[in-house]
Design a protein around this motif. Structure first.
Motif, short mmCIF file in Angstrom:
data_model
loop_
_atom_site.label_atom_id
_atom_site.label_comp_id
_atom_site.label_asym_id
_atom_site.label_seq_id
_atom_site.Cartn_x
_atom_site.Cartn_y
_atom_site.Cartn_z
N GLY A 83 0.84 -1.22 0.00
CA GLY A 83 0.00 0.00 0.00
C GLY A 83 0.86 1.24 0.00
O GLY A 83 0.69 2.15 -0.84
N ILE A 84 1.82 1.29 0.92
CA ILE A 84 2.68 2.48 1.02
C ILE A 84 3.57 2.58 -0.22
O ILE A 84 3.84 3.67 -0.72
N TYR A 85 3.97 1.40 -0.74
CA TYR A 85 4.83 1.46 -1.92
C TYR A 85 4.07 2.11 -3.08
O TYR A 85 4.54 3.08 -3.66
N SER A 86 2.87 1.59 -3.37
CA SER A 86 2.19 2.09 -4.58
C SER A 86 1.63 3.50 -4.40
O SER A 86 1.62 4.29 -5.33
N SER A 87 1.20 3.85 -3.17
CA SER A 87 0.58 5.18 -3.07
C SER A 87 1.58 6.26 -2.68
O SER A 87 1.31 7.44 -2.87
#
Ligand SMILES: Cc1cc2nc3c(=O)[nH]c(=O)nc-3n(C[C@H](O)[C@H](O)[C@H](O)COP(=O)(O)OP(=O)(O)OC[C@H]3O[C@@H](n4cnc5c(N)ncnc54)[C@H](O)[C@@H]3O)c2cc1C
Length: 410
Positions: free
Chosen positions: A144-148
């Protein structure tokens, strides 16, 4: 001793400064201005960098150089706020309240991100050179943190090569930027611009007897007995500050290449602020630029009398001819600015704007001396795992020391 310095950026100018008193130094710069990546435009009665710049409190050698050149009294510590542009909306992300309000990360993700930032100074950067930033973030913080959050940042900085970039680069960037209060990061800037530093450097280098030759591209470096011929002129030693592969090409020697990327930066001025008071606005939405940097939301507007904005982008390979127009058109549409509102705009393009910090690069950086030729620049160890003004100052000082050590009798 006769020394030739190739390149009039910070590395070249600082190496010349450190050698000029003891040796005869000629510095060749390809462009009509000195400064390299730190070159500036003259607009009316002010100077503004072609590429956005600021320095950090930990930039010890750069700050010492300010003292040596007596420019330290021009140094201002200013606040730099940040934000994220997502789905057409500007989200401020500077104060804890703004971060808490940001809707594109969950509370848990924000807490994890905060913890990583706090821990960032404790990582062994060398050990992270073998892991990609993507793997590292996916493992430690999740998809989640990677993509957003991280993927858009990596994409805007390294484009299609983002998956090859090492965690060493990412963590060192987080560490350096972790020094922020509720009002934003404390960043340094010179009143009068970094042009003030470059002008003082040139002045001091020349005062000590060196020659700074602008508009003078070096085309060929050849071995000549114990010395070198630079475009036919004899020198005892040569320092090249060009990318290793460019030096290898003009000197006809074998030096391992360092992957580089280009930067294209549009600078423009208008009467109003378009980023809600934010200095550094990262673009999550697809745009022909990865960040909108509103210089006058950082340095006082009164110094310029108009709002100055940078549209920042990096590229690989050939730079598309119409790219500047595309940047401008997108900016006008997205931020509801009419072209008539833009007082002036300039596009700076540099195909060698900085290394791409791919995994394993830390062990493959060229030495300060290769085949008897001295090398210093954005590819030198002090500029790993991110290039900076401070890194280029150290590289210039270090290479000068090595020249002096190799030729102790001058
Ligand atoms: C977009 C951008 C933003 C940046 N922001 C920051 C920041 O905020 N803070 C920070 O600390 N650092 C920043 N940097 C990094 C900093 O600008 C560089 O690390 C530093 O200026 C590099 O100096 P250098 O002398 O090593 O290389 P360069 O500046 O690249 O100097 C090399 C010089 O060689 C010249 N040259 C090339 N070919 C020839 C030839 N054949 N003959 C003669 N001369 C030649 C070039 O014209 C150039 O002047 C930024 C860089 C970029 C691109």
């Amino acid at each position: 001793m006769k020394i030739c310095v190739v390149g009039g950026g910070l590395s070249g100018l600082v190496s010349a400064l450190n050698l000029a008193g003891t040796d005869q130094v000629d510095l060749f710069e390809r462009r009509p201005i000195a400064g390299g990546c730190l070159g500036s435009y003259r607009i009316g009665d002010y100077w503004i960098e072609e590429y956005y710049h600021h320095c950090f409190a930990g930039d010890a050698r750069l700050l010492a150089l300010f003292d040596t050149l007596q420019v330290a009294d021009q140094l201002e510590w200013l606040r730099g706020s940040t934000g994220y542009y997502v789905d057409g909306i500007i989200h401020p992300l500077t104060s804890p309240t703004e971060i808490l309000r940001y809707p594109h990360l969950t509370l848990t993700e924000k807490a994890r991100l905060g913890l990583l930032t706090l821990r960032s100074r404790r990582f062994d950067v060398a050990a992270l050179d073998a892991i990609t930033a993507k793997e590292f973030i996916l493992d430690t913080l999740g998809p989640g943190i990677y993509s957003s959050f991280f993927e858009p940042l990596l994409k805007s900085k390294f484009g299609d090569r983002r998956d090859e970039v090492s965690a060493a680069w990412l963590i060192s960037r987080i560490a350096i930027r972790s020094d922020r209060g509720a009002g934003g990061e404390r960043l340094g800037y010179l009143r009068g611009g970094f042009q003030y530093l470059i002008a003082r450097l040139c002045e001091e280098v020349e005062r000590q007897g060196a020659r700074v030759m602008l508009d003078s591209p070096v085309r060929e470096i050849r071995r000549d007995g114990d010395g070198w011929l630079v475009d036919g002129k004899a020198y005892d030693a040569v320092i090249s500050t060009l990318p290793p592969q460019v030096t290898a090409g003009i000197a006809g020697i074998d030096i391992a290449p360092v992957p580089y990327q280009g930067a294209a930066c549009m600078t423009l001025a208008l009467d109003r602020d378009v980023t809600d008071g934010i200095y550094w606005l990262n673009m999550k939405d697809a745009a022909p630029y990865g960040a909108v940097v509103s210089h006058t939301n950082f340095a006082p507007l009164a110094w310029y009398g108009e709002h100055i904005v940078y549209l920042a982008s990096y590229f690989a390979g050939r730079f598309p001819e119409d790219y500047g127009q595309r940047m401008l058109a997108d900016f006008c549409r997205r931020f509801s600015v009419s072209e008539e509102e833009i007082h002036w705009h300039r596009l700076a393009v540099d195909p060698y704007a900085g290394p791409v910090y791919t995994t394993g690069l830390g062990a493959r950086l060229p030495a300060y001396e290769e085949h008897g030729l001295f090398l210093a620049g954005m590819f030198s160890p002090p500029n790993y795992p991110e290039r900076s003004m401070n890194g280029s100052v150290i590289a210039g000082e270090e290479v000068a020391k090595r020249v002096l050590a190799r030729y102790p009798d001058g």
